[in-house]
Design a protein around this motif. Structure first.
Motif, PDB file in Angstrom:
ATOM      1  N   GLN A   9      -1.736   9.805 -35.688  1.00  0.00           N
ATOM      2  CA  GLN A   9      -2.010  11.130 -36.246  1.00  0.00           C
ATOM      3  C   GLN A   9      -0.910  12.108 -35.842  1.00  0.00           C
ATOM      4  O   GLN A   9      -0.439  12.899 -36.649  1.00  0.00           O
ATOM      5  CB  GLN A   9      -3.332  11.637 -35.682  1.00  0.00           C
ATOM      6  CG  GLN A   9      -4.411  11.791 -36.707  1.00  0.00           C
ATOM      7  CD  GLN A   9      -5.679  12.292 -36.052  1.00  0.00           C
ATOM      8  OE1 GLN A   9      -6.040  11.877 -34.957  1.00  0.00           O
ATOM      9  NE2 GLN A   9      -6.346  13.192 -36.713  1.00  0.00           N
ATOM     10  N   ALA A  10      -0.503  12.023 -34.571  1.00  0.00           N
ATOM     11  CA  ALA A  10       0.524  12.933 -34.062  1.00  0.00           C
ATOM     12  C   ALA A  10       1.877  12.651 -34.706  1.00  0.00           C
ATOM     13  O   ALA A  10       2.776  13.467 -34.648  1.00  0.00           O
ATOM     14  CB  ALA A  10       0.628  12.820 -32.545  1.00  0.00           C
ATOM     15  N   LYS A  11       2.021  11.454 -35.307  1.00  0.00           N
ATOM     16  CA  LYS A  11       3.260  11.130 -36.001  1.00  0.00           C
ATOM     17  C   LYS A  11       3.260  11.704 -37.409  1.00  0.00           C
ATOM     18  O   LYS A  11       4.273  11.676 -38.094  1.00  0.00           O
ATOM     19  CB  LYS A  11       3.425   9.610 -36.101  1.00  0.00           C
ATOM     20  CG  LYS A  11       3.963   8.984 -34.825  1.00  0.00           C
ATOM     21  CD  LYS A  11       3.552   7.536 -34.683  1.00  0.00           C
ATOM     22  CE  LYS A  11       4.379   6.556 -35.435  1.00  0.00           C
ATOM     23  NZ  LYS A  11       4.021   5.158 -35.105  1.00  0.00           N
ATOM     24  N   GLY A  12       2.100  12.176 -37.854  1.00  0.00           N
ATOM     25  CA  GLY A  12       2.011  12.755 -39.192  1.00  0.00           C
ATOM     26  C   GLY A  12       1.446  11.808 -40.241  1.00  0.00           C
ATOM     27  O   GLY A  12       1.616  12.038 -41.427  1.00  0.00           O
ATOM     28  N   ALA A  13       0.787  10.733 -39.802  1.00  0.00           N
ATOM     29  CA  ALA A  13       0.206   9.786 -40.754  1.00  0.00           C
ATOM     30  C   ALA A  13      -1.008  10.415 -41.435  1.00  0.00           C
ATOM     31  O   ALA A  13      -1.755  11.160 -40.809  1.00  0.00           O
ATOM     32  CB  ALA A  13      -0.210   8.514 -40.031  1.00  0.00           C
ATOM     33  N   ASN A  14      -1.183  10.104 -42.727  1.00  0.00           N
ATOM     34  CA  ASN A  14      -2.360  10.633 -43.420  1.00  0.00           C
ATOM     35  C   ASN A  14      -3.550   9.687 -43.251  1.00  0.00           C
ATOM     36  O   ASN A  14      -3.426   8.614 -42.659  1.00  0.00           O
ATOM     37  CB  ASN A  14      -2.061  10.894 -44.900  1.00  0.00           C
ATOM     38  CG  ASN A  14      -1.643   9.633 -45.633  1.00  0.00           C
ATOM     39  OD1 ASN A  14      -1.917   8.520 -45.176  1.00  0.00           O
ATOM     40  ND2 ASN A  14      -0.983   9.794 -46.755  1.00  0.00           N
ATOM     41  N   HIS A  18      -3.350   1.486 -39.475  1.00  0.00           N
ATOM     42  CA  HIS A  18      -3.520   1.539 -38.028  1.00  0.00           C
ATOM     43  C   HIS A  18      -4.880   1.046 -37.537  1.00  0.00           C
ATOM     44  O   HIS A  18      -4.992   0.538 -36.438  1.00  0.00           O
ATOM     45  CB  HIS A  18      -3.268   2.956 -37.512  1.00  0.00           C
ATOM     46  CG  HIS A  18      -1.836   3.363 -37.618  1.00  0.00           C
ATOM     47  ND1 HIS A  18      -0.902   3.013 -36.682  1.00  0.00           N
ATOM     48  CD2 HIS A  18      -1.164   4.041 -38.583  1.00  0.00           C
ATOM     49  CE1 HIS A  18       0.285   3.492 -37.044  1.00  0.00           C
ATOM     50  NE2 HIS A  18       0.147   4.110 -38.198  1.00  0.00           N
ATOM     51  N   ARG A  21      -4.726   8.390 -32.315  1.00  0.00           N
ATOM     52  CA  ARG A  21      -4.278   9.760 -32.076  1.00  0.00           C
ATOM     53  C   ARG A  21      -2.748   9.827 -32.148  1.00  0.00           C
ATOM     54  O   ARG A  21      -2.180  10.753 -32.712  1.00  0.00           O
ATOM     55  CB  ARG A  21      -4.773  10.221 -30.706  1.00  0.00           C
ATOM     56  CG  ARG A  21      -4.599  11.705 -30.460  1.00  0.00           C
ATOM     57  CD  ARG A  21      -5.013  12.078 -29.059  1.00  0.00           C
ATOM     58  NE  ARG A  21      -4.330  11.228 -28.085  1.00  0.00           N
ATOM     59  CZ  ARG A  21      -4.632  11.206 -26.783  1.00  0.00           C
ATOM     60  NH1 ARG A  21      -5.605  11.945 -26.314  1.00  0.00           N
ATOM     61  NH2 ARG A  21      -3.968  10.420 -25.957  1.00  0.00           N
ATOM     62  N   THR A  22      -2.094   8.796 -31.598  1.00  0.00           N
ATOM     63  CA  THR A  22      -0.629   8.745 -31.677  1.00  0.00           C
ATOM     64  C   THR A  22      -0.174   8.741 -33.138  1.00  0.00           C
ATOM     65  O   THR A  22       0.720   9.498 -33.515  1.00  0.00           O
ATOM     66  CB  THR A  22      -0.085   7.471 -30.995  1.00  0.00           C
ATOM     67  OG1 THR A  22      -0.589   7.425 -29.665  1.00  0.00           O
ATOM     68  CG2 THR A  22       1.430   7.464 -30.969  1.00  0.00           C
ATOM     69  N   ARG A  78      -3.170   6.050 -44.324  1.00  0.00           N
ATOM     70  CA  ARG A  78      -2.378   5.268 -43.366  1.00  0.00           C
ATOM     71  C   ARG A  78      -3.170   4.974 -42.113  1.00  0.00           C
ATOM     72  O   ARG A  78      -3.090   3.883 -41.551  1.00  0.00           O
ATOM     73  CB  ARG A  78      -1.128   6.053 -42.966  1.00  0.00           C
ATOM     74  CG  ARG A  78       0.046   5.905 -43.882  1.00  0.00           C
ATOM     75  CD  ARG A  78       1.289   6.498 -43.230  1.00  0.00           C
ATOM     76  NE  ARG A  78       2.047   5.482 -42.529  1.00  0.00           N
ATOM     77  CZ  ARG A  78       2.853   4.623 -43.139  1.00  0.00           C
ATOM     78  NH1 ARG A  78       2.977   4.652 -44.437  1.00  0.00           N
ATOM     79  NH2 ARG A  78       3.521   3.721 -42.448  1.00  0.00           N
ATOM     80  N   ASN A 127       0.015   1.152 -30.851  1.00  0.00           N
ATOM     81  CA  ASN A 127      -0.877   0.250 -31.573  1.00  0.00           C
ATOM     82  C   ASN A 127      -0.597  -1.200 -31.175  1.00  0.00           C
ATOM     83  O   ASN A 127       0.518  -1.686 -31.347  1.00  0.00           O
ATOM     84  CB  ASN A 127      -0.687   0.440 -33.077  1.00  0.00           C
ATOM     85  CG  ASN A 127      -1.822  -0.170 -33.868  1.00  0.00           C
ATOM     86  OD1 ASN A 127      -2.379  -1.196 -33.481  1.00  0.00           O
ATOM     87  ND2 ASN A 127      -2.182   0.465 -34.958  1.00  0.00           N
ATOM     88  N   ARG A 149       3.715  17.514 -37.911  1.00  0.00           N
ATOM     89  CA  ARG A 149       3.421  16.561 -36.829  1.00  0.00           C
ATOM     90  C   ARG A 149       4.430  15.417 -36.805  1.00  0.00           C
ATOM     91  O   ARG A 149       4.657  14.777 -37.827  1.00  0.00           O
ATOM     92  CB  ARG A 149       2.034  15.938 -37.033  1.00  0.00           C
ATOM     93  CG  ARG A 149       0.897  16.859 -36.733  1.00  0.00           C
ATOM     94  CD  ARG A 149      -0.413  16.070 -36.793  1.00  0.00           C
ATOM     95  NE  ARG A 149      -1.517  16.979 -36.994  1.00  0.00           N
ATOM     96  CZ  ARG A 149      -2.404  16.882 -37.988  1.00  0.00           C
ATOM     97  NH1 ARG A 149      -2.325  15.895 -38.848  1.00  0.00           N
ATOM     98  NH2 ARG A 149      -3.375  17.759 -38.083  1.00  0.00           N
ATOM     99  N   ARG A 155       0.678  17.828 -41.624  1.00  0.00           N
ATOM    100  CA  ARG A 155       1.157  16.450 -41.427  1.00  0.00           C
ATOM    101  C   ARG A 155       2.679  16.387 -41.459  1.00  0.00           C
ATOM    102  O   ARG A 155       3.284  15.577 -40.782  1.00  0.00           O
ATOM    103  CB  ARG A 155       0.586  15.537 -42.515  1.00  0.00           C
ATOM    104  CG  ARG A 155      -0.816  15.058 -42.229  1.00  0.00           C
ATOM    105  CD  ARG A 155      -1.114  13.796 -43.013  1.00  0.00           C
ATOM    106  NE  ARG A 155      -0.936  13.974 -44.444  1.00  0.00           N
ATOM    107  CZ  ARG A 155      -1.877  14.380 -45.288  1.00  0.00           C
ATOM    108  NH1 ARG A 155      -3.082  14.636 -44.825  1.00  0.00           N
ATOM    109  NH2 ARG A 155      -1.651  14.509 -46.566  1.00  0.00           N
TER     110      ARG A 155
END
Lengths: 306, 332
Positions: free
Chosen positions: A209-214, A222, A206-207, A217, B110, B94, B91
Motif C-alpha cells: 500500500q505504501a508503494k502506491g499499489a491499488n 500481494h 501495508r508495504t 494489485r 512479501n 505513496r 496512490r
C-alpha cells in the motif's frame, strides 16, 4: 526433491496396503454371502462348494488376501462376480465420466468459491459478506441428493436447459458438477475469506500500500497467492469428499461412472469390484494430495522438500 | 548539521486522529498536532510506545484504514492537502514522492515474491520505464543501499536474506523513486546494534545524495542524536517539547524529556549511578482527564497541572508544553 518423491511414493504404497487390508476385512465382515447371491436361494450345497472353491473363497482369509494382493501388484484387480469382466476393465470404462465430473466440480467449486470468498473478505461485515456466508453454508449443509433433485426440477424439467439424466456428453455433466461442486465451493469460500482476512492484516500488505499499489494489485498480486496456501490444502482434501459425493450424484443423475458402479457392486456383494474401486479411489486421493504438496512449493518459496 | 533557510515540504496543522471504539464512540490518539518539515531536513518524532507517533506517520500516508478511524486537520505536502486529494492521487504520491519504511523488516516484504519483483513494482507503478530498465534501476538501487551481489539478490526471496539485508531492501524500495520525504518508523528497532549503525549511516548517506527529508519515528534517543536536525517529543498524543537536536539534548525543558534522557545509560559516565526510570505508564487514551496527561508521573507537578492541560510555551526556539514555563509566550 527426487529423494522426497521417492519417500512419498513409498508411503503411498504403505497407505494403499493399509487401505486394501481394511477394505478386504470389512467386506468379509459385512453380512451377505456373494456365492448365495450369485446362485440364488435354491442352490445345492454342492454347487455352493464348487463355486466357493472356484472363486477361492474356501481358502483361509490371509491366503485370500495375499492372493488378491499378488494380483494387484501385477495390475490385476480380479474379476467381477456379476459381469464376469475384469475389474480393471470396468474401472477403465467408468473412470472417464467420474474423472470429468470430478474435474468440472473441483473447477466450479474452486473458481466460484475463491471468487465469492474474496468478495466476502473485501466486504467484511456487510450484507454482501453475510450473503456469501449464508450461501456457502447452504452449499455445505444441503444434502447433495436434494440439491440434485432441485436442479433437475428447475433447470432440466421446467426450463429444459439440460438433460434430466443419463450421460450424453459434456452437457449432461453440468448439473451433476454443480451439485457436487456446491459443497466444495462453500468450504472453499469460507476458507478463502478467513485466509484473505488474515493476509490483508500482514505487514507486507501495508508495504505494498505504501508503494502506491491499488486495491486490485493488493488483492491479486500481494494477497491471493499467500491466501491460497491453506485453500490448496482444502481443495486436495475436498477431492475425497468429491469421490464420496460422486456415489450419490452419479446415482441420482444415472451417470455410468465409478460412483454408480460401486453402489450396484455393494448391493450385489460383488467383492472384487468394490475392493478394486475403493483401492483405485484411494490411489487417486493420494495422488491428488501429492500434487497439492508439490503445488505448495510453487505457491510459497519457503516450502522446500528434501 | 545546521538547518539553513529551506523550502517547507510538509506542514501538518491541527491533526487529530480518532479511533473508533467498540461501544460506538471514539478515542483521540493524536490531538491537534502541528509539525513542519523542510526539504532535506530530518525531523525526529520521539516518545514511548502508545504515544501516537506511529499512527501519525501512517496518517501522513493516509494508511489508517477507513473503518478503524478518521483524521481531521490539514496535511499539506508540496502544497496539496493530503486529507482532501482523491485516493488515486494519493496512490501516485505513496512510494513516489513520499515513501515509508517500517519497523519489522522480517515481515514487511512479501514472502512469495522475489526481491527484484518487489523493488521493480514501485518503479513500475510510478514510471513508464521498460521491463529491462526497471530491472536495471532495481539493481542500481540495491547497489546503492550497499547490497553485495545485487544481481543475484534480485532473484532471491525475502526468507533467504538476513534482517539487516531486508531492511536495506526496504530502503532501496522506498528510495527507488527518489522521494521528497521518507518516513522511517523505528527503522532500526528490530535490528542488531552493529547493523543499526550501518542502516543509520546508510540513511544519512542517501539523504544527502537524494536531498530527501526524513521523518524519523523512534524511541531511541541515541538514534535521534545520530540522525535528527530537529526533535519533537510526543506524549499522550500531543507534542510536549520541540527543539533543534542540540538544544533538546543539552537543555531539555519538559519534565518528560528530562525523564527520557535520564533513563538512557551514558557510556562515558564512569560513576556507577543507577538509571532513573520514569515511574508509571502512559495513561490510557480512553480516560479523559482535565489536567496535564503527564501529571501523575511528573516529579515537578503542582496544583495547576492537575486542573488544566498546559498550552505550548515558547522559550526562544524551543516549545514546551508545561506549566513550569507559564511566564513565557503561548503558542497554541
Amino acid at each position: 526433491m527426487p529423494s522426497y518423491l521417492l519417500k512419498r511414493l513409498l508411503t503411498m504404497g504403505i497407505t494403499l496396503i493399509g487401505v486394501s487390508l481394511l477394505v478386504f476385512m470389512m467386506l468379509h465382515l459385512i453380512p451377505g454371502d456373494p456365492v448365495r447371491y450369485i446362485l440364488g436361494d435354491f442352490a445345492t450345497p454342492e454347487s455352493i462348494a464348487e463355486l466357493e472353491s472356484r472363486l477361492g473363497l474356501d481358502k483361509p482369509l490371509p491366503m485370500q488376501y495375499l492372493h488378491y494382493m499378488a494380483g494387484v501388484i501385477q495390475g490385476d484387480l480380479g474379476t467381477s462376480y456379476v459381469t464376469g469382466y475384469a475389474v480393471m476393465e470396468e474401472i477403465a470404462n467408468r473412470f472417464p465420466i467420474t474423472a470429468q465430473l470430478a474435474v468440472y466440480s473441483i473447477l466450479f467449486g474452486s473458481v466460484f468459491g475463491i471468487l465469492i470468498g474474496i468478495i466476502a473478505a473485501m466486504k467484511q461485515n456487510t450484507i454482501l459478506d453475510q450473503l456469501v456466508m449464508v450461501i456457502s453454508l447452504i452449499g455445505i449443509s444441503a444434502p447433495s441428493f436434494w440439491i440434485a433433485l432441485f436442479l433437475i426440477l428447475l433447470f432440466a424439467y421446467h426450463l429444459g436447459f439440460f438433460p434430466i439424466s443419463g450421460y450424453k456428453g459434456f452437457y449432461s455433466l453440468i448439473l451433476p458438477s454443480i451439485t457436487l461442486g456446491l459443497g466444495t465451493a462453500g468450504n472453499i469460500a469460507r476458507m478463502t475469506r478467513s485466509s484473505m482476512l488474515e493476509v490483508i492484516k500482514q505487514d507486507y500488505i501495508r508495504t505494498a500500500q505504501a508503494k502506491g499499489a491499488n486495491l486490485y494489485r493488493l488483492i491479486f498480486q500481494h494477497s491471493l497467492q499467500n491466501a491460497m496456501i491453506p485453500v490448496t490444502t482444502l481443495i486436495g482434501l475436498q477431492f475425497g469428499a468429491l469421490m464420496a459425493g460422486a456415489v450419490v450424484t452419479e446415482t441420482v443423475f444415472a451417470l455410468p461412472g465409478m460412483g454408480s458402479l460401486i453402489v450396484s457392486a455393494i448391493a450385489t456383494r460383488d467383492i472384487p469390484t468394490v475392493q478394486g474401486l475403493i483401492l483405485f479411489m484411494a490411489f487417486l486421493f493420494i495422488v491428488v494430495n501429492l500434487l497439492v504438496d508439490l503445488i505448495y512449493t510453487k505457491l510459497d518459496p519457503r516450502i522446500r522438500y528434501e | 548539521m545546521a538547518v539553513t533557510e529551506e523550502k517547507e515540504l510538509l506542514r501538518v496543522e491541527q491533526l487529530c486522529i480518532n479511533f473508533k471504539t467498540e461501544d460506538g464512540g471514539h478515542i483521540q490518539a493524536v490531538k491537534q498536532l502541528n509539525l513542519t518539515i523542510k526539504e532535506g531536513e530530518t525531523l525526529a518524532l520521539v516518545g514511548e510506545s502508545g504515544c501516537g507517533k506511529s499512527v501519525t506517520s501512517l496518517s501522513l500516508m493516509r494508511l489508517i484504514p477507513k473503518n478503524a478511524g478518521f483524521t481531521e486537520g490539514k496535511i499539506i505536502f508540496e502544497g496539496k492537502d493530503l486529507n482532501r486529494v482523491s485516493e488515486r492521487e494519493m496512490r501516485s504520491i505513496r512510494g513516489n514522492s513520499m515513501s515509508m519504511i517500517f519497523q519489522e523488516p522480517m515481515t514487511s516484504l512479501n514472502p512469495v515474491h522475489k526481491i527484484g519483483k518487489q523493488i521493480g513494482e514501485v518503479i513500475y507503478l510510478h514510471s513508464s520505464l521498460s521491463k529491462a530498465q526497471i530491472r536495471e534501476k532495481s539493481i542500481e538501487m540495491l547497489k546503492k543501499v550497499g547490497i553485495p551481489r545485487a544481481e543475484k539478490i534480485m532473484d532471491e526471496y525475502p526468507h533467504q536474506l538476513s534482517g539487516g539485508m531486508r531492511q536495506r531492501v526496504m530502503i532501496a524500495m522506498a528510495m527507488a523513486c527518489t522521494p521528497k520525504l521518507l518516513i522511517a518508523d523505528e527503522p532500526t528497532t528490530a535490528l542488531d546494534v552493529t547493523i543499526q549503525a550501518q542502516i543509520l549511516e546508510l540513511m544519512n548517506e542517501l539523504k544527502k545524495d537524494f536531498q530527501t527529508a526524513i521523518l524519523l519515528i523512534t524511541h531511541d534517543l541515541g538514534v535521534v542524536a545520530e540522525m535528527a536536525d530537529r526533535v519533537m517529543v510526543m506524549y499522550y498524543g500531543q507534542i510536549v517539547e520541540q527543539a533543534d537536536v542540540r538544544t533538546l539534548l543539552k537543555s531539555p525543558k519538559h519534565p518528560y524529556t528530562i525523564g527520557l534522557l535520564n533513563s538512557v545509560p551514558d557510556m562515558d559516565d564512569e560513576s556507577d549511578k543507577p538509571l532513573v526510570p520514569i515511574m508509571g505508564n502512559v495513561p490510557n487514551l480512553g480516560v479523559i482527564q482535565a489536567g496535564c496527561p503527564f501529571y501523575a508521573r511528573c516529579p515537578q507537578a503542582f496544583q495547576k497541572c492537575h486542573l488544566e492541560n498546559p498550552p505550548l510555551f515558547k522559550l526562544g526556539e524551543q516549545l514546551v508544553r508545561c506549566w513550569l514555563y507559564e511566564s513565557q509566550e503561548v503558542i497554541a
